[in-house]
Design a protein around this motif. Structure first.
Motif, mmCIF file in Angstrom:
data_model
loop_
_atom_site.group_PDB
_atom_site.id
_atom_site.type_symbol
_atom_site.label_atom_id
_atom_site.label_comp_id
_atom_site.label_asym_id
_atom_site.label_seq_id
_atom_site.Cartn_x
_atom_site.Cartn_y
_atom_site.Cartn_z
ATOM 1 N N THR A 260 0.799 -1.226 0.000
ATOM 2 C CA THR A 260 0.000 0.000 0.000
ATOM 3 C C THR A 260 0.829 1.271 0.000
ATOM 4 N N ASP A 261 2.155 1.172 0.173
ATOM 5 C CA ASP A 261 2.976 2.381 0.129
ATOM 6 C C ASP A 261 3.553 2.639 -1.259
ATOM 7 N N LEU A 262 3.348 1.717 -2.193
ATOM 8 C CA LEU A 262 3.804 1.923 -3.567
ATOM 9 C C LEU A 262 2.651 2.488 -4.402
ATOM 10 N N TYR A 409 -0.372 9.129 7.622
ATOM 11 C CA TYR A 409 0.528 8.344 6.765
ATOM 12 C C TYR A 409 0.708 6.964 7.413
ATOM 13 N N ALA A 410 -0.077 6.006 6.944
ATOM 14 C CA ALA A 410 -0.104 4.681 7.576
ATOM 15 C C ALA A 410 1.261 4.005 7.577
ATOM 16 N N GLN A 411 1.996 4.109 6.478
ATOM 17 C CA GLN A 411 3.277 3.408 6.398
ATOM 18 C C GLN A 411 4.289 3.986 7.372
ATOM 19 N N ARG A 447 -2.495 2.185 14.928
ATOM 20 C CA ARG A 447 -2.855 3.393 14.178
ATOM 21 C C ARG A 447 -2.695 3.148 12.678
ATOM 22 N N ALA A 448 -1.653 2.408 12.302
ATOM 23 C CA ALA A 448 -1.442 2.096 10.882
ATOM 24 C C ALA A 448 -2.597 1.279 10.328
ATOM 25 N N ALA A 458 1.634 -3.779 8.723
ATOM 26 C CA ALA A 458 1.218 -3.325 10.051
ATOM 27 C C ALA A 458 0.647 -4.483 10.870
ATOM 28 N N TYR A 459 -0.126 -5.371 10.246
ATOM 29 C CA TYR A 459 -0.638 -6.534 10.976
ATOM 30 C C TYR A 459 0.495 -7.478 11.367
ATOM 31 N N TYR A 460 1.475 -7.607 10.496
ATOM 32 C CA TYR A 460 2.656 -8.420 10.833
ATOM 33 C C TYR A 460 3.338 -7.859 12.082
ATOM 34 N N ARG A 461 3.456 -6.534 12.171
ATOM 35 C CA ARG A 461 4.110 -5.938 13.348
ATOM 36 C C ARG A 461 3.261 -6.118 14.604
#
Length: 628
Positions: A260-262, A409-411, A447-448, A458-461
């Motif tokens: 999603t950041d690309l 900025y989610a990323q 928040r992400a 973000a789910y991985y983290r």
């Protein structure tokens, strides 16, 4: 704007890669690695040197080499192929190491030790269409040859090559000249990919259906680099191949969009450039594209070959190319296409992939206070996990500034969680401070996901934080499975979830996930070997453990270096053990006083921690008393 002219010159460029390298590594990884290393030392490097060739780029299984003389380049290529033919006599067809070579004589741009421009791109294009064991050369190169050399090549007609405006006349080395359709290959292992090709577009749609109910606003547009995927072309003259090329393009686009950041430009924006002889700079000027991903597909009754190329559109510089070969004899066309999709997406899109490393290299020298929110995210990608405590603080400060500058900025929030996790794993804190650090990381990751519910990273983290908090394997696995479902081709996420699955006690799942990462990304980061090192170490297989850990190139990572020293101690190699401990003592800022810390923060069992301490003592370390 600078008006300084770049240095240019005419040079012969030789582009070479190993045909079917991923398949060979799958069949026998250690054996293939050893054979390639031996060939490079005994044949490849000496022939480049004796023919006055200068390697300016090496890409794992491939080389780009500059020669002042095209005669030297072609003599070198023929000598290489002849020497490899002799070496291959001792191996079956499915184990032979064969090069594909392309040679062009043309104008190149000189930038320190690098070379790029159309002269280099054309050599890479020729290499991608050469047969295993064969050589393709351009007409400018052919015209410089002597009569005896010309007699060794046959006219292969004109080829339309991507990014090259005019059709190119090519010549092939006659000793290897045979129709591509008669090429024989052994079976290629099927990589574990995402959903089959026919469902690829549906997956992206399905993810959107499960966004939280009542979401009032669309997520913000990505702030990362713009990537234009031009629909892949077919080199085969049949409708079925054309349909496969179209489906492959759509599949790659659908899976790339999960990062999603690309900023991925839609295929309908680039379809008009297909078969027009476009240049990457055209797409940069017309569409604002920073990178152009393109390729071609060739199919016979038995084999499918796909070549993908990624070009920096701002500079017209080829930054990556890869050829994928699949065996169609089992009637598994969708599985082969899915495998190729996964390989391209993982190599180009992941955090340690080509695009992010290119972007990170562009901004890494800037001072933190001058960086934008996006550049702070790229700074994290550049450092990865091989980051010293000083740089870790710099990246953390930059990302804290990023979320302040752009709170939506989610990323940036996801990467902030990532650097806080790395800080927790590798530095010593009081119990209260450690808890506060994980709380801050958890809040950033949540928040992400609030901002972008499709952000797999973000789910991985959140999954990793759950494991570090000791919330139980079920809680970890629920979040990990969510991340894998959102993006089944993010190789870095897959691999690190494998590590933490192993730390959590699910040993087989851990090895399976890391193995999957290594299959779908031939450029996998070296830390992928750690879970296999750990598995051998816990089973008292110390020589095998040492063989894995020495493959990891993270010189500033205290955890890895302590593990390496412990392995040396366990096998009785005190000389290398002491040398590794001496290296650790020079890491700046210093590693924590107690080497037990990184093992315990990852939740490894105490008997395994004790075994590591035993190895460190045998290596010569004065391990401090256990204050736990």
């Amino acid at each position: 704007m600078s008006t300084e002219r770049r240095e240019r010159r005419i040079a012969a460029i030789l582009s070479a890669d190993i045909a079917g390298y991923s398949r060979l590594m799958e069949i026998d990884e250690s054996g293939t690695h050893a054979r390639v290393a031996a060939l490079q030392e005994e044949i490849i490097d000496p022939l480049f040197s004796s023919h006055r060739g200068r390697v300016f780029k090496q890409m794992g299984d491939g080389f780009l080499v500059e020669f002042d003389s095209v005669v030297d380049a072609i003599d070198c290529a023929i000598a290489l192929q002849t020497a490899l033919q002799e070496k291959n006599k001792d191996f079956g067809n499915d184990q032979q190491i064969k090069l594909r070579i392309g040679i062009n004589l043309g104008d190149v741009i000189v930038e320190e030790d690098d070379r790029y421009g159309e002269g280099v791109i054309l050599a890479a294009r020729l290499q991608s269409q050469a047969e295993p064991g064969g050589i393709l050369i351009s007409q400018p190169a052919f015209l410089q040859l002597s009569s005896s050399q010309k007699a060794m090549f046959e006219d292969r007609g004109q080829r339309s090559l991507k990014n090259i405006t005019m059709a190119v006349q090519v010549y092939g080395w006659t000793e290897n000249a045979r129709p591509p359709a008669k090429t024989r290959r052994g079976p290629i292992p099927i990589m574990v990919g995402g959903a089959i090709l026919a469902c690829a577009a549906v997956i992206g749609f399905t993810v959107l259906q499960f966004l939280p109910a009542g979401s009032a606003a669309l997520p913000p547009l990505p702030t990362g680099p713009k990537i234009a995927i031009v629909p892949f072309e077919t080199l085969s003259e049949d409708d079925e191949s054309a349909r496969l090329a179209t489906s492959l393009s759509k599949s790659i686009s659908a899976d790339m969009s999960k990062f999603t950041d690309l900023f991925l430009l839609p295929l309908n924006a680039t379809r008009g450039y297909q078969r027009t002889g476009f240049t990457p700079q055209q797409l940069h000027e017309d569409l604002g594209a920073d990178y152009v991903l393109e390729g071609n597909l060739w199919r016979s009754d038995r084999t499918l070959r796909v070549t993908a190329l990624l070009t920096n559109a701002r500079e017209a510089r080829l930054v990556w190319s890869q050829t994928y070969d699949g065996d169609l004899t089992a009637g598994n066309i969708f599985e082969v296409l899915d495998e190729i999709t996964a390989g391209v997406v993982a190599t180009v899109g992941t955090r340690s992939g080509v695009v992010r490393l290119q972007e990170a290299g562009r901004i890494r020298a800037n001072r933190t206070e001058n960086l934008t929110a996006y550049e702070c995210v790229a700074l994290y990608d550049y450092h990865g996990i091989n980051v010293s405590r000083t740089d870790r603080g710099r990246v953390r400060d930059c990302l804290e500034k990023a979320v302040e500058l752009d709170p939506n900025y989610a990323q940036a929030w996801s990467h902030l969680a990532g650097i806080l996790i790395e800080t927790y794993k590798n530095e010593k804190f009081s119990k209260a401070d450690a808890q506060a650090l994980l709380d801050r990381a958890d809040a950033a990751a949540k928040r992400a996901t609030e901002l972008d519910n499709a952000n797999a990273e973000a789910y991985y983290r959140r999954a990793v934080i759950s494991q570090l908090r000791g919330e139980g394997y079920a809680a970890f696995k629920e979040l990990a499975d969510k991340a894998l479902a959102l993006n089944p081709n993010d190789a870095d996420v897959i691999g690190d979830l494998g590590n933490f699955s192993y730390y959590s006690g699910d040993l087989e799942r851990g090895k399976e996930l890391v193995g999957r990462m290594m299959k779908i990304n031939p450029r996998y980061p070296s830390w992928a070997h750690f879970v296999f090192f750990l598995d051998h170490f816990r089973n008292d297989e110390f020589p095998e453990a040492l063989a894995e850990v020495v493959k990891i190139t993270l010189p500033n990572h205290c955890f890895i270096q302590w593990s390496k020293a412990a392995a040396y101690g366990k096998v009785g190699d005190t000389a290398n053990g002491r040398a590794t401990l001496d290296h650790i003592s020079k890491i700046e800022p210093p590693c924590p006083d107690d080497p037990r810390l990184p093992y315990r923060t990852r939740g490894l069992p105490e008997d395994l921690v004790a075994s590591f301490m035993d190895g460190l003592r045998k290596a010569g370390m004065d391990v401090p008393p256990d204050d736990q």
